[in-house]
Write an enzyme that holds these catalytic residues in place. Sequence first.
Site, mmCIF file in Angstrom:
data_model
loop_
_atom_site.group_PDB
_atom_site.id
_atom_site.type_symbol
_atom_site.label_atom_id
_atom_site.label_comp_id
_atom_site.label_asym_id
_atom_site.label_seq_id
_atom_site.Cartn_x
_atom_site.Cartn_y
_atom_site.Cartn_z
ATOM 1 C CE LYS A 162 -17.970 39.966 4.120
ATOM 2 N NZ LYS A 162 -19.071 39.077 3.656
ATOM 3 C CG ASP A 191 -22.598 40.531 4.257
ATOM 4 O OD1 ASP A 191 -23.412 39.986 5.015
ATOM 5 O OD2 ASP A 191 -22.038 39.634 3.219
ATOM 6 C CD GLU A 217 -25.347 40.002 1.679
ATOM 7 O OE1 GLU A 217 -24.855 39.104 1.384
ATOM 8 O OE2 GLU A 217 -25.031 41.073 0.873
ATOM 9 C CD GLU A 243 -24.355 34.885 2.652
ATOM 10 O OE1 GLU A 243 -23.431 34.140 2.926
ATOM 11 O OE2 GLU A 243 -24.451 36.061 2.444
ATOM 12 C CG ASP A 266 -24.664 30.701 -3.142
ATOM 13 O OD1 ASP A 266 -24.546 29.992 -4.272
ATOM 14 O OD2 ASP A 266 -23.597 31.009 -2.544
ATOM 15 C CG HIS A 293 -23.574 34.784 -1.164
ATOM 16 N ND1 HIS A 293 -23.457 33.465 -0.969
ATOM 17 C CD2 HIS A 293 -22.812 35.332 -0.416
ATOM 18 C CE1 HIS A 293 -22.306 33.090 -0.413
ATOM 19 N NE2 HIS A 293 -21.919 34.211 -0.041
#
Length: 362
Positions: A162, A191, A217, A243, A266, A293
């Site tokens: 992250k 991400d 991401e 996502e 997703d 995702h």
Amino acid sequence: MKITEITTESYRWPLTIPITNGKHTYTHASLGLVKIETDTGQTGIGLGDINPITKATVEYLKPELIGEDPLDMERLWEKMWVPKLIGRRGMTTRAISAIDIGLWDLKAKVAGMPLYKLLGGYRDRVPTYIAGGYYEEGKGFKELAEEMITNLEMGAKAIKMKVGGVSIREDVERVKTVRHAIGSDVKLMIDANCAYRYYEAIQLAKQVEEYDVFWFEEPVAADDYEGHRKLAAATSIPIATGENEYTRYGFRDLIAQQAVAIFNPDAIILGGVTEFMKVAALASAYNLDIAPHGPQEIHVHLVAAIANGLILEFYRDTVDPMWGKIFLHTLNLNSDGTVSPPDVPGIGIDPNYESLAPYREA
């Protein structure tokens, strides 16, 4: 075969330590199920976010589905998705997703084969990355590096961390720490969970390019298509997103921006397996890759079924204390860092009710 009943179940349990991404903190994990019963005694199980809105949506849709042939997936999807009243985006589309996943689980069970085989069977070992690198209380650079080394010891060939939850300068140091911990041969994704304005994302991207980032991401808000375009033009790092996108139409609009290299659809969000496969086909026409995702239990089948399936997202016990106790079939990394779909009819998401029982909410 006819649908006779549709029910929902939801479970929720506390995390050992709250985890934080670029914008949100999570104190609990959850599991939502939709069960589709038939007059033959066979039951399909769908995964989803079962909350008051999605539960009410499922109840609203039941009269449209009970008595129908569950194998008529295309017709039932169109019957559910009526944007003037229900669907298009948000929780109502997520409810459709859960039902649709349950229908596909049922269809694969009727066919007597794993879902990925029914959908196309492109491969039976899927490249995989371990998702983690969250912000946690007491987790500094040392603990972050130790987490990544443990991932490698499990056999991981790619990992994701992250960014966006601290200053850009600190996140650059975190990325540097992880790259040094995993070495040069392991893929590293970052991400932001939509944490940045586009100019902030450019600042971060330029400073972490030297650490060979495989993708960046959700750098900006999901609907900031122009921000995605500006960032993509300013960095050599491929941009990944999707996502929080809904249906083939949302991904059509992303494609039109010519800014996203890798899609992260997703199935429990965008409209289920039916819509996921249409997004994958649309992406293939533009030579774009799919890296879903979300829950590995459903997405391992979808990546395994398509030629443009790039890599699977995999969550381990550091993210969820109930890992390995939720389903009767638990996915594990193979020695080569891949994951194989369970060789059972359907999706292979039969719940472990003995472990889940204390956490039942509704």
